[in-house]
Design an enzyme around this catalytic site. Structure first.
Site, PDB file in Angstrom:
ATOM      1  N   LYS A  83       1.148  -0.888  -0.251  1.00  0.00           N
ATOM      2  CA  LYS A  83       0.135  -0.252   0.254  1.00  0.00           C
ATOM      3  C   LYS A  83       0.892   1.400  -0.145  1.00  0.00           C
ATOM      4  CE  LYS A  83      -4.477  -0.700   2.027  1.00  0.00           C
ATOM      5  NZ  LYS A  83      -4.985  -1.834   1.362  1.00  0.00           N
ATOM      6  N   ASP A  97      -1.443  -1.885  -4.262  1.00  0.00           N
ATOM      7  CA  ASP A  97      -3.064  -2.165  -4.047  1.00  0.00           C
ATOM      8  C   ASP A  97      -3.029  -0.114  -4.555  1.00  0.00           C
ATOM      9  OD1 ASP A  97      -2.472  -4.652  -2.574  1.00  0.00           O
ATOM     10  OD2 ASP A  97      -3.248  -3.252  -0.675  1.00  0.00           O
ATOM     11  N   GLN A 116      -9.611  -0.018  -9.408  1.00  0.00           N
ATOM     12  CA  GLN A 116     -11.559   0.055  -8.787  1.00  0.00           C
ATOM     13  C   GLN A 116     -12.210  -0.057  -9.967  1.00  0.00           C
ATOM     14  OE1 GLN A 116     -10.314   2.655  -6.906  1.00  0.00           O
ATOM     15  NE2 GLN A 116     -10.163   1.383  -4.849  1.00  0.00           N
ATOM     16  N   ARG A 164      -4.725  -6.128 -11.527  1.00  0.00           N
ATOM     17  CA  ARG A 164      -5.129  -6.311 -10.610  1.00  0.00           C
ATOM     18  C   ARG A 164      -6.927  -5.876 -10.680  1.00  0.00           C
ATOM     19  NH1 ARG A 164      -4.580  -5.481  -4.786  1.00  0.00           N
ATOM     20  NH2 ARG A 164      -2.821  -7.469  -4.878  1.00  0.00           N
ATOM     21  N   GLY A 174     -13.874  -2.123  -5.561  1.00  0.00           N
ATOM     22  CA  GLY A 174     -13.995  -1.447  -4.717  1.00  0.00           C
ATOM     23  C   GLY A 174     -14.162  -1.287  -4.041  1.00  0.00           C
ATOM     24  N   LYS A 224     -24.457  -1.021  -6.589  1.00  0.00           N
ATOM     25  CA  LYS A 224     -24.124  -1.846  -7.038  1.00  0.00           C
ATOM     26  C   LYS A 224     -24.316  -2.267  -8.494  1.00  0.00           C
ATOM     27  CE  LYS A 224     -23.190  -6.208  -4.240  1.00  0.00           C
ATOM     28  NZ  LYS A 224     -22.262  -7.038  -5.642  1.00  0.00           N
ATOM     29  N   HIS A 269     -14.842 -12.247  -5.190  1.00  0.00           N
ATOM     30  CA  HIS A 269     -15.671 -13.335  -4.726  1.00  0.00           C
ATOM     31  C   HIS A 269     -17.136 -13.411  -5.320  1.00  0.00           C
ATOM     32  CE1 HIS A 269     -13.166 -10.747  -1.520  1.00  0.00           C
ATOM     33  NE2 HIS A 269     -12.471 -12.399  -1.690  1.00  0.00           N
ATOM     34  N   ARG A 279     -13.363  -1.891   6.527  1.00  0.00           N
ATOM     35  CA  ARG A 279     -13.509  -2.294   5.046  1.00  0.00           C
ATOM     36  C   ARG A 279     -14.204  -3.883   5.039  1.00  0.00           C
ATOM     37  NH1 ARG A 279      -9.193   0.833   4.375  1.00  0.00           N
ATOM     38  NH2 ARG A 279      -7.821  -1.019   3.583  1.00  0.00           N
TER      39      ARG A 279
HETATM   40  P1  FDA Z   1     -19.225  -8.355  -3.631  1.00  0.00           P
HETATM   41  O1  FDA Z   1     -19.163  -7.151  -2.736  1.00  0.00           O
HETATM   42  O2  FDA Z   1     -20.775  -8.299  -4.716  1.00  0.00           O
HETATM   43  O3  FDA Z   1     -19.192  -9.455  -2.943  1.00  0.00           O
HETATM   44  C1  FDA Z   1     -19.951 -10.519  -4.046  1.00  0.00           C
HETATM   45  C2  FDA Z   1     -20.146 -12.088  -2.488  1.00  0.00           C
HETATM   46  O4  FDA Z   1     -18.206 -12.054  -2.233  1.00  0.00           O
HETATM   47  C3  FDA Z   1     -20.717 -11.722  -1.423  1.00  0.00           C
HETATM   48  O5  FDA Z   1     -22.116 -11.371  -1.689  1.00  0.00           O
HETATM   49  C4  FDA Z   1     -19.898 -12.378  -0.514  1.00  0.00           C
HETATM   50  O6  FDA Z   1     -20.807 -13.983  -0.611  1.00  0.00           O
HETATM   51  C5  FDA Z   1     -18.561 -12.194  -0.905  1.00  0.00           C
HETATM   52  N1  FDA Z   1     -17.628 -11.381  -0.079  1.00  0.00           N
HETATM   53  C6  FDA Z   1     -17.241 -10.464  -0.189  1.00  0.00           C
HETATM   54  N2  FDA Z   1     -16.813  -9.058   0.419  1.00  0.00           N
HETATM   55  C7  FDA Z   1     -16.753 -10.509   1.735  1.00  0.00           C
HETATM   56  C8  FDA Z   1     -16.790 -10.448   3.254  1.00  0.00           C
HETATM   57  N3  FDA Z   1     -15.597  -9.276   3.198  1.00  0.00           N
HETATM   58  N4  FDA Z   1     -17.244 -11.033   3.612  1.00  0.00           N
HETATM   59  C9  FDA Z   1     -17.126 -12.673   3.563  1.00  0.00           C
HETATM   60  N5  FDA Z   1     -17.818 -12.596   2.021  1.00  0.00           N
HETATM   61  C10 FDA Z   1     -18.124 -11.436   1.067  1.00  0.00           C
HETATM   62  N6  FDA Z   1     -10.199  -3.388  -2.749  1.00  0.00           N
HETATM   63  C11 FDA Z   1      -9.367  -1.557  -3.078  1.00  0.00           C
HETATM   64  O7  FDA Z   1     -10.361  -0.775  -2.662  1.00  0.00           O
HETATM   65  N7  FDA Z   1      -8.626  -1.855  -3.689  1.00  0.00           N
HETATM   66  C12 FDA Z   1      -7.342  -2.772  -3.492  1.00  0.00           C
HETATM   67  O8  FDA Z   1      -5.888  -2.471  -3.511  1.00  0.00           O
HETATM   68  C13 FDA Z   1      -7.785  -4.028  -3.660  1.00  0.00           C
HETATM   69  N8  FDA Z   1      -6.994  -4.695  -3.170  1.00  0.00           N
HETATM   70  C14 FDA Z   1      -7.998  -6.154  -3.377  1.00  0.00           C
HETATM   71  C15 FDA Z   1      -6.936  -6.943  -3.664  1.00  0.00           C
HETATM   72  C16 FDA Z   1      -8.030  -8.777  -3.626  1.00  0.00           C
HETATM   73  C17 FDA Z   1      -6.824 -10.168  -3.974  1.00  0.00           C
HETATM   74  C18 FDA Z   1      -9.209  -8.380  -3.122  1.00  0.00           C
HETATM   75  C19 FDA Z   1     -10.217 -10.147  -3.688  1.00  0.00           C
HETATM   76  C20 FDA Z   1     -10.269  -7.642  -2.974  1.00  0.00           C
HETATM   77  C21 FDA Z   1      -9.221  -6.356  -3.271  1.00  0.00           C
HETATM   78  N9  FDA Z   1      -9.684  -5.468  -3.140  1.00  0.00           N
HETATM   79  C22 FDA Z   1      -9.272  -3.784  -2.744  1.00  0.00           C
HETATM   80  C23 FDA Z   1     -11.400  -5.169  -2.459  1.00  0.00           C
HETATM   81  C24 FDA Z   1     -12.046  -4.831  -3.151  1.00  0.00           C
HETATM   82  O9  FDA Z   1     -12.570  -3.926  -4.287  1.00  0.00           O
HETATM   83  C25 FDA Z   1     -14.095  -5.292  -2.937  1.00  0.00           C
HETATM   84  O10 FDA Z   1     -14.426  -4.485  -2.080  1.00  0.00           O
HETATM   85  C26 FDA Z   1     -14.051  -6.961  -2.185  1.00  0.00           C
HETATM   86  O11 FDA Z   1     -13.299  -8.329  -3.213  1.00  0.00           O
HETATM   87  C27 FDA Z   1     -15.493  -7.209  -2.035  1.00  0.00           C
HETATM   88  O12 FDA Z   1     -16.035  -7.453  -3.504  1.00  0.00           O
HETATM   89  P2  FDA Z   1     -16.582  -8.764  -4.303  1.00  0.00           P
HETATM   90  O13 FDA Z   1     -15.646  -8.398  -5.453  1.00  0.00           O
HETATM   91  O14 FDA Z   1     -15.714  -9.605  -3.444  1.00  0.00           O
HETATM   92  O15 FDA Z   1     -18.073  -8.207  -4.472  1.00  0.00           O
END
Ligand code: FDA
Length: 309
Positions: A98, A132, A161, A182, A186, A199, A230, A291
């Site tokens: 970061k 990041d 993001q 990557r 966000g 969303k 995820h 977060r």
């Molecule tokens: P979404 O939030 O729609 O979640 C989809 C499903 O995944 C949910 O319904 C739930 O089942 C599961 N899920 C998601 N988050 C969960 C949680 N916290 N606990 C339990 N279950 C959860 N952001 C950023 O701004 N800067 C960055 O540098 C990074 N770096 C980063 C690296 C990696 C490897 C990942 C996976 C994520 C990030 N992020 C990030 C975070 C990203 O922006 C985002 O907030 C999260 O990944 C959640 O978004 P999803 O894409 O998973 O979808």
């Protein structure tokens, strides 16, 4: 954005709450679901286990908003040690840094120098460094730092993001220099002038950007972009799109966080997809954890359960 989500993201910026939470045993117990431990060794142990299950990893030490040069240099020194440990312990792991932990708020050139030191050592060890991306006021400085280091080294990638209005343009221009990206949705609290507020719109933009990454010819030269989500629906759509265009599974990888959707991570790996888990560790977990709660307020239930366990 839901009120609870907004409140959690606002709380993530509170130093007072961070100090309170770090003293409470129940909060520390709840955090363990997403962070194997405060020390790097705990992350290393977790990475070895995932490695034996076909999942590669990324290490990141928690912390942000560093205000002193010496503190940022300490973070650099730590990552240099982590790179050595990855090498000596033969773990298939990258690192992710970061920029606010490496002094971008103090002086951008100083930050470039820190990242350059880490990436140069990683290049010698044939490893890879992810950068990041944080709140929108820092995006220009982050892209500038990335470009400065990327001009000298190819073993550095950047997180983008999907929720930001500017990201399609940023992505296009970064693909022009062969950057490894990557893609995430966000995680910060942003105004509608800067980021998509709904969303469903973020999900649609994510899919479009992911498809754009899949069409990038860079994978033919070994540049494997990361689809960091995820969201199983999106993951299915990404795989369908790749399959329909004959894009091989080796051309991209899924990235997820430690402790989230673990069964899906293992299942995807077993199906022959590339999966990389980001493992966080360290004592400065409060803003990061808030977060994670904001992403899924149902996680607050784990905090409540930890109160009584
Ligand atoms: P979404 O939030 O729609 O979640 C989809 C499903 O995944 C949910 O319904 C739930 O089942 C599961 N899920 C998601 N988050 C969960 C949680 N916290 N606990 C339990 N279950 C959860 N952001 C950023 O701004 N800067 C960055 O540098 C990074 N770096 C980063 C690296 C990696 C490897 C990942 C996976 C994520 C990030 N992020 C990030 C975070 C990203 O922006 C985002 O907030 C999260 O990944 C959640 O978004 P999803 O894409 O998973 O979808």
């Amino acid at each position: 954005m839901g009120l609870l989500r907004q409140a959690l993201l606002k709380a993530s910026r509170s130093q007072w709450l961070a100090n309170q939470a770090s003293r409470r045993g129940f909060a520390r117990r709840a955090v363990r679901r997403f962070i194997p431990g405060d020390e790097f060794e705990a992350a290393l142990t977790a990475a070895k286990k995932l490695g034996s299950q076909g999942v590669t990893t990324v290490f990141t030490q928690l912390g942000e908003d560093v205000a002193e040069h010496a503190e940022a240099e300490g973070v650099t020194a730590h990552y240099l040690e982590v790179l050595e440990a990855i090498q000596t312990q033969s773990v298939r792991s990258h690192i992710s840094v970061k920029l606010t932990q490496l002094g971008v708020d103090i002086d951008q050139q100083f930050c470039v120098d820190q990242v350059e030191r880490i990436v140069a050592r990683a290049a010698e060890l044939r490893n890879f460094v992810w950068i990041d991306i944080e709140g929108s006021p820092l995006v220009d400085a982050t892209l500038g730092t990335f470009r400065a280091v990327r001009a000298n080294h190819t073993n550095v990638g950047l997180c983008l993001q999907a929720y930001l209005h500017r990201t399609p343009d940023d992505m296009e221009s970064l693909m022009g220099i062969g950057a490894r990206i990557r893609l995430v949705k966000g995680a910060y609290r942003e105004p509608a002038s800067v980021a998509l507020p709904k969303k469903t719109d973020v999900d649609s933009q994510y899919l479009e950007l992911a498809k754009r990454l899949l069409r990038d010819d860079a994978h033919k030269a070994g540049t494997v972009h990361g689809m960091a989500t995820h969201d199983l629906r999106l993951i299915g759509q990404i795989n369908d799109y790749a399959r329909a265009r004959g894009i091989p599974r080796e051309a991209y990888e899924f990235q997820m966080l430690y402790g989230i959707r673990t069964a899906a991570q293992l299942q995807l790996a077993a199906q022959g997809y590339q999966v990389r888990t980001l493992i966080s560790y360290g004592s400065a977990w409060f803003p990061w954890y808030m977060r994670r709660l904001a992403e899924r307020p149902a996680n607050l239930w784990f905090v409540v359960k930890s109160l009584f366990s």
